[in-house]
Design a protein around this motif. Structure first.
Motif, PDB file in Angstrom:
ATOM      1  N   ILE A 199      33.636  17.368  77.872  1.00 10.67           N
ATOM      2  CA  ILE A 199      33.701  16.098  77.132  1.00 10.67           C
ATOM      3  C   ILE A 199      35.118  15.857  76.618  1.00 10.67           C
ATOM      4  O   ILE A 199      35.671  14.751  76.734  1.00 10.67           O
ATOM      5  CB  ILE A 199      32.711  16.100  75.961  1.00 10.67           C
ATOM      6  CG1 ILE A 199      31.273  16.128  76.456  1.00 10.67           C
ATOM      7  CG2 ILE A 199      32.928  14.872  75.060  1.00 10.67           C
ATOM      8  CD1 ILE A 199      30.228  16.324  75.362  1.00 10.67           C
TER       9      ILE A 199
ATOM     10  N   SER B  86      32.556  15.880  69.462  1.00 10.04           N
ATOM     11  CA  SER B  86      31.473  15.559  70.403  1.00 10.04           C
ATOM     12  C   SER B  86      30.943  16.815  71.097  1.00 10.04           C
ATOM     13  O   SER B  86      31.706  17.665  71.563  1.00 10.04           O
ATOM     14  CB  SER B  86      31.963  14.576  71.463  1.00 10.04           C
ATOM     15  OG  SER B  86      32.289  13.337  70.874  1.00 10.04           O
TER      16      SER B  86
ATOM     17  N   SER C 194      29.882  13.717  79.799  1.00 10.73           N
ATOM     18  CA  SER C 194      28.894  14.646  79.261  1.00 10.73           C
ATOM     19  C   SER C 194      28.008  15.142  80.401  1.00 10.73           C
ATOM     20  O   SER C 194      27.335  14.352  81.061  1.00 10.73           O
ATOM     21  CB  SER C 194      28.036  13.959  78.189  1.00 10.73           C
ATOM     22  OG  SER C 194      27.083  14.856  77.655  1.00 10.73           O
TER      23      SER C 194
ATOM     24  N   THR D 193      27.055  18.293  73.261  1.00 11.50           N
ATOM     25  CA  THR D 193      25.762  17.936  73.844  1.00 11.50           C
ATOM     26  C   THR D 193      24.650  18.215  72.822  1.00 11.50           C
ATOM     27  O   THR D 193      24.859  18.937  71.853  1.00 11.50           O
ATOM     28  CB  THR D 193      25.525  18.727  75.135  1.00 11.50           C
ATOM     29  OG1 THR D 193      25.767  20.116  74.887  1.00 11.50           O
ATOM     30  CG2 THR D 193      26.466  18.242  76.239  1.00 11.50           C
TER      31      THR D 193
ATOM     32  N   GLU E 173      30.428  22.682  77.870  1.00  8.15           N
ATOM     33  CA  GLU E 173      30.051  21.263  77.916  1.00  8.15           C
ATOM     34  C   GLU E 173      30.960  20.439  77.007  1.00  8.15           C
ATOM     35  O   GLU E 173      31.395  19.332  77.373  1.00  8.15           O
ATOM     36  CB  GLU E 173      28.591  21.101  77.491  1.00  8.15           C
ATOM     37  CG  GLU E 173      27.597  21.642  78.509  1.00  8.15           C
ATOM     38  CD  GLU E 173      26.176  21.741  77.974  1.00  8.15           C
ATOM     39  OE1 GLU E 173      25.237  21.873  78.778  1.00  8.15           O
ATOM     40  OE2 GLU E 173      25.986  21.685  76.730  1.00  8.15           O
TER      41      GLU E 173
END
Length: 371
Positions: free
Chosen positions: A58, A31, A64, A33, A54
C-alpha cells in the motif's frame, strides 16, 4: 455550607484525576489491510508479517492486496521439519515462527494472493491446525530418533500432511485477469525483500552488531540488529512518523495485556493490575536493566507477533502504539475492532523485536549499523 460544597468539589476532582476511564484519540494512522483471525493456529508470525508486507505494498504502490498467510506457513513447515530431524530432535518444532521466516519464505518461494491459496480445505471457513500439528510432530519425532535411521521418504510424508490439511501447493494462478507464478507475483508487488531488517535491544549482546537471539521460535537462526533501548524506541517512533509500519514480536503473557479491553500496559503498582485495564494508572519506568532482567528470568518471552500501524493518545496525553492483532475484529475476545493500544512502557519492556524497512531507521542508527 459553602465550605462543604468546595470540599466536595475537591474530592470529586481528586477522584476524577485518579480514576479516569480511557478515552483514546488518533495521533497517527497508517493504511493497512483489515484485521482478520488466525483461528485455532499458532501462526501469528505469518499473520503479522503478511500484514506488514500488505502495508508495504500500500505504501509503495497505493494498491491493497490481500496476501495469503497460509502460503508462507505451508512453505515454512518443511524447513522446520528438516531442522528438527537433522538436529536429531535437539531443536524447536511447533507452530511458532518469527517475522524473518516470512521474508525467507517469500524470497525462496514468492508470495500469492489469498484468492490463490487460502489454506482451507473441505469447506472450512476458519483455520484450525491442531490435528495437522499433531501429525507433523509425530512424524518428525519418529524420524529424529537416533536409535533408527530416518525413513527415506519422510519429507514426502510432511508434504502429504500439509496437502491433507492445507491443500495442494500453488505454482501458477490468475490474479486480476493475468497469470502469475508466486515469484512473478512478488516481483509485480515491487517488494524488495533486501530492504527489511529486524532490530532489538538486549544488554547481553554487543550494541550496533548483529547477533542470533536465543529464543525458542528462532529455529532458522535469524540475525537481529542490537541497539540501546532508548534508540530502539526512537527508531520505532521515527518509522511511524515517516509513514512506515512495523511487524512486532512481543510478550503478551502479562495480565495487563488484554485484547478484550484493547490495551497493553505495565502498572507501576501491582495492586493496579486489574483497574489499569480500564482506567489510566501510573506505569512503570522501564530501563535497559529491567528489560534485560525480565528476559533472563523468562518473564519476557516471544509469545505473539502483531503489526504496529499507528499511535493513539489518552486524555492525559499518554502515547500508545496502535497494534493490529490477529484475533478477529468482531467478537467477545477483542475491543477496538481488533486493535490493541500498547503503552510505551509496555513496548519498552515486552517488545522482543520489530521488523521494518531500513529507510525507516534514524539516520544515525542506519549509519551505525551499516545498512
Amino acid at each position: 455550607m459553602k465550605q462543604t460544597i468546595i470540599n466536595l468539589g475537591l474530592l470529586i476532582a481528586a477522584f476524577s484525576s485518579h480514576a479516569q476511564k480511557y478515552e483514546f484519540q488518533s495521533v497517527k494512522d497508517i493504511s493497512c489491510t483489515p484485521v482478520i483471525s488466525q483461528g485455532q493456529t499458532g501462526t501469528c508470525w505469518s499473520f503479522s508479517s503478511t500484514s506488514f508486507l500488505e502495508a508495504e505494498i500500500i505504501r509503495t504502490t497505493g494498491k491493497s492486496i490481500d496476501l495469503s498467510e497460509m502460503y508462507n506457513v505451508r512453505h515454512t513447515y518443511p524447513k522446520k521439519a528438516w531442522n528438527y530431524v537433522m538436529r536429531q530432535g535437539h531443536a524447536q518444532f511447533g507452530e511458532g515462527g518469527l517475522n524473518h521466516d516470512v521474508i525467507d519464505s517469500a524470497r525462496d518461494f514468492g508470495i500469492v494472493p489469498q484468492s490463490a491459496f487460502s489454506g482451507l480445505v473441505g469447506g472450512q471457513t476458519g483455520h484450525n491446525h491442531q490435528e495437522m500439528a499433531k501429525e507433523l510432530e509425530k512424524l518428525v519425532k519418529a524420524n529424529a530418533d537416533v536409535s533408527r535411521q530416518p525413513d527415506a521418504n519422510w519429507q514426502s510424508g510432511v508434504e502429504s500432511i500439509l496437502e491433507k490439511y492445507m491443500g495442494k501447493d500453488v505454482t501458477e494462478f490468475t490474479f486480476e485477469g493475468k497469470k502469475y507464478t508466486p515469484k512473478g507475483f512478488l516481483e509485480m508487488t515491487q517488494l524488495d525483500l533486501n530492504n527489511y531488517v529486524t532490530i532489538t535491544s538486549f544488554a547481553h549482546a554487543p550494541f550496533y552488531q548483529t547477533f542470533i537471539l536465543d529464543i525458542p521460535d528462532n529455529f532458522s537462526n535469524g540475525s537481529f540488529y542490537n541497539m540501546p533501548l532508548d534508540e530502539f524506541v526512537q527508531n520505532i517512533d521515527n518509522a511511524l512518523d515517516k509513514g512506515y509500519t512495523l511487524a512486532l514480536d512481543a510478550d503478551i503473557s502479562e495480565r495487563t495485556f488484554s485484547g478484550k479491553t484493547g490495551v497493553a500496559v505495565i502498572p507501576e503498582h501491582a495492586d493496579d493490575a486489574t483497574t489499569i485495564l480500564t482506567e489510566i494508572k501510573p506505569e512503570k519506568k522501564v530501563t535497559q536493566e529491567l528489560r534485560e532482567q525480565e528476559f533472563r528470568n523468562f518473564n519476557t518471552t516471544d509469545d505473539h507477533l502483531m503489526h504496529i500501524v499507528g499511535k493513539v493518545k489518552d486524555q492525559k496525553g499518554n502515547i500508545y502504539y496502535k497494534v493490529k492483532n490477529s484475533w478477529g475484529s468482531d467478537n467477545a475476545r477483542v475491543a477496538n475492532g481488533g486493535f490493541v493500544y500498547m503503552s510505551v512502557p509496555y513496548l519498552r519492556l515486552k517488545a522482543i523485536s520489530v521488523l521494518l524497512h531500513k529507510d525507516a531507521l534514524v539516520a544515525k542508527t542506519k549509519k551505525s549499523l551499516g545498512v
